[in-house]
Design a protein around this motif. Structure first.
Motif, PDB file in Angstrom:
ATOM      1  N   ARG A 187     -28.442  54.888 -25.146  1.00  0.00           N
ATOM      2  CA  ARG A 187     -28.607  55.140 -26.576  1.00  0.00           C
ATOM      3  C   ARG A 187     -27.676  56.260 -27.039  1.00  0.00           C
ATOM      4  O   ARG A 187     -27.010  56.136 -28.063  1.00  0.00           O
ATOM      5  CB  ARG A 187     -30.055  55.519 -26.885  1.00  0.00           C
ATOM      6  CG  ARG A 187     -31.038  54.371 -26.771  1.00  0.00           C
ATOM      7  CD  ARG A 187     -32.453  54.864 -27.025  1.00  0.00           C
ATOM      8  NE  ARG A 187     -32.537  55.629 -28.263  1.00  0.00           N
ATOM      9  CZ  ARG A 187     -32.576  55.083 -29.479  1.00  0.00           C
ATOM     10  NH1 ARG A 187     -32.552  53.775 -29.610  1.00  0.00           N
ATOM     11  NH2 ARG A 187     -32.660  55.839 -30.552  1.00  0.00           N
ATOM     12  N   ARG A 210     -24.633  55.769 -29.693  1.00  0.00           N
ATOM     13  CA  ARG A 210     -24.707  56.562 -30.926  1.00  0.00           C
ATOM     14  C   ARG A 210     -23.442  57.417 -31.081  1.00  0.00           C
ATOM     15  O   ARG A 210     -22.877  57.530 -32.168  1.00  0.00           O
ATOM     16  CB  ARG A 210     -25.946  57.459 -30.909  1.00  0.00           C
ATOM     17  CG  ARG A 210     -27.247  56.704 -31.180  1.00  0.00           C
ATOM     18  CD  ARG A 210     -28.464  57.590 -30.911  1.00  0.00           C
ATOM     19  NE  ARG A 210     -28.511  58.734 -31.805  1.00  0.00           N
ATOM     20  CZ  ARG A 210     -29.017  58.722 -33.026  1.00  0.00           C
ATOM     21  NH1 ARG A 210     -29.508  57.604 -33.527  1.00  0.00           N
ATOM     22  NH2 ARG A 210     -29.043  59.803 -33.759  1.00  0.00           N
ATOM     23  N   VAL A 264     -28.407  50.645 -33.523  1.00  0.00           N
ATOM     24  CA  VAL A 264     -27.816  51.950 -33.850  1.00  0.00           C
ATOM     25  C   VAL A 264     -27.396  51.994 -35.313  1.00  0.00           C
ATOM     26  O   VAL A 264     -27.572  53.002 -35.997  1.00  0.00           O
ATOM     27  CB  VAL A 264     -26.624  52.256 -32.921  1.00  0.00           C
ATOM     28  CG1 VAL A 264     -25.870  53.497 -33.399  1.00  0.00           C
ATOM     29  CG2 VAL A 264     -27.110  52.475 -31.497  1.00  0.00           C
ATOM     30  N   ARG A 294     -28.790  54.834 -37.843  1.00  0.00           N
ATOM     31  CA  ARG A 294     -27.926  55.745 -38.605  1.00  0.00           C
ATOM     32  C   ARG A 294     -28.105  55.553 -40.106  1.00  0.00           C
ATOM     33  O   ARG A 294     -28.072  56.524 -40.869  1.00  0.00           O
ATOM     34  CB  ARG A 294     -26.461  55.534 -38.218  1.00  0.00           C
ATOM     35  CG  ARG A 294     -26.119  56.021 -36.825  1.00  0.00           C
ATOM     36  CD  ARG A 294     -26.320  57.523 -36.709  1.00  0.00           C
ATOM     37  NE  ARG A 294     -25.375  58.262 -37.541  1.00  0.00           N
ATOM     38  CZ  ARG A 294     -25.611  59.460 -38.067  1.00  0.00           C
ATOM     39  NH1 ARG A 294     -26.773  60.053 -37.889  1.00  0.00           N
ATOM     40  NH2 ARG A 294     -24.690  60.059 -38.790  1.00  0.00           N
ATOM     41  N   GLN A 349     -33.639  62.208 -36.963  1.00  0.00           N
ATOM     42  CA  GLN A 349     -33.424  61.116 -36.021  1.00  0.00           C
ATOM     43  C   GLN A 349     -34.318  59.941 -36.370  1.00  0.00           C
ATOM     44  O   GLN A 349     -35.458  60.110 -36.801  1.00  0.00           O
ATOM     45  CB  GLN A 349     -33.706  61.564 -34.582  1.00  0.00           C
ATOM     46  CG  GLN A 349     -33.165  60.618 -33.534  1.00  0.00           C
ATOM     47  CD  GLN A 349     -33.099  61.263 -32.161  1.00  0.00           C
ATOM     48  OE1 GLN A 349     -33.694  62.309 -31.927  1.00  0.00           O
ATOM     49  NE2 GLN A 349     -32.385  60.648 -31.248  1.00  0.00           N
TER      50      GLN A 349
END
Length: 327
Positions: free
Chosen positions: A8, A12, A63, A67, A77
């Motif tokens: 992850r 990211r 992802v 985001r 987050q």
């Protein structure tokens, strides 16, 4: 879909570097790692052929959603759980992601305020138990007088037990019959001390309820169908600890919000780490309202809910009926 924390972080980092054009120092600050780690992750992503002209990975869409949620709602987050198909039950995936995050995040000496509900109860099998010195858990809602599995006290004490910590409960019904009863319980029965614990929380872990499910079996006895209909008429889309709110994140004008035995929302917003975990089609509007009401720093949801939230937020902004939440 199997994945690790390292996977992850790597994807990211690649997304932010190659797609968002952020510097390595900016990425290091966002991910909470050193710049050298960012350089290493970017090199590994290229070595794995995850980065060519575009980022190629099974995690790419997840992802992207994470985001987008972070940037849209000012989150520190976001975690998005994949679904096997759009109609799948989102709770198992959300619960697994939440349990893993809580296992990594809880530390000795923390005081954590917790809510209740199906999603939170489902996280318990995914929490890695260990002993944390000085760990405290504060249940934020009454309800111990009702002997049901989804009693607010049930999750609080089991969560405290997972880390061998101390638990503090509110020994009252979730909702009382009048404001006078609430004031008497708080002022004359020592509950003010428990409520005051919420002023110094290190973290908050809550879920929300959608207004459509406000009369399911675990809420019966507290809220009548007439109450639910009246709340809907006033614009309620969901509840946080029985505080009913509208899509703009404002508490609705209804007597139940004055009679609920739970910690006030203003107190909850003082916690530096505010974790909101929830998902499902019936909770999309409630989650949008919660972005303003509780201003979570961390959101854990599923991919279909994430898409709906982003689409609905965009539509609200285009129509001039919504406003962007911030942390």
């Amino acid at each position: 879909m199997a994945e690790s924390k390292a996977d992850r972080l790597r994807i990211r980092a690649a997304w932010m570097y190659f797609i968002e054009q952020k510097t390595q120092n900016e990425i290091a600050d966002i991910l909470g790692v050193g710049r050298v780690s960012v350089v290493r992750m970017l090199a590994e992503a290229r070595a794995r052929n995850e980065v060519r002209i575009a980022i190629e990975s099974e995690l790419t869409e997840i992802v992207r959603l994470e985001r987008a949620l972070e940037l849209t709602f000012g989150l520190q987050q976001a975690f998005v759980s994949p679904l096997s198909h759009p109609e799948a039950d989102p709770i198992p995936g959300i619960a697994a992601r939440t349990g893993a995050y809580l296992s990594e995040t809880m530390r000795p000496g923390m005081r954590v305020g917790v809510g209740w509900g199906n999603t939170l109860m489902a996280t318990l099998p995914f929490i890695g138990t260990r002993s944390l010195a000085g760990f405290e858990v504060v249940s934020l809602l009454g309800g111990v007088g009702v002997a049901r599995r989804l009693n607010p006290a049930e999750f609080a004490w089991r969560f405290a037990q997972a880390f061998q910590g101390d638990g503090y409960l509110i020994p009252t019904p979730a909702v009382v019959d009048s404001i006078a009863t609430k004031e008497a319980l708080v002022e004359r029965c020592g509950l003010q001390e428990i409520f005051s614990l919420a002023d110094e929380l290190d973290a908050l872990v809550v879920s929300i309820g959608g207004i459509a499910s406000a009369t399911t079996f675990y809420r019966k006895g507290f809220l009548s169908e007439a109450d639910r209909e009246a709340l809907v008429e006033r614009g309620a889309v969901g509840d946080l600890l029985f505080h009913f709110f509208d899509r703009a994140g404002r508490l609705v004008d209804h007597p139940i919000n004055d009679r609920v035995m739970s910690v006030e929302v203003d107190r909850l917003r003082r916690a530096p780490l505010r974790i909101l975990t929830s998902g499902g089609a019936e909770k999309t509007e409630a989650l949008l309202g919660a972005m303003t009401l509780i201003a979570p720093t961390v959101l854990i949801t599923d991919e279909e809910t994430a898409r709906r939230m982003l689409d609905m937020h965009e539509a609200m902004q285009a129509g001039g009926t919504g406003r962007r939440a911030s942390s």
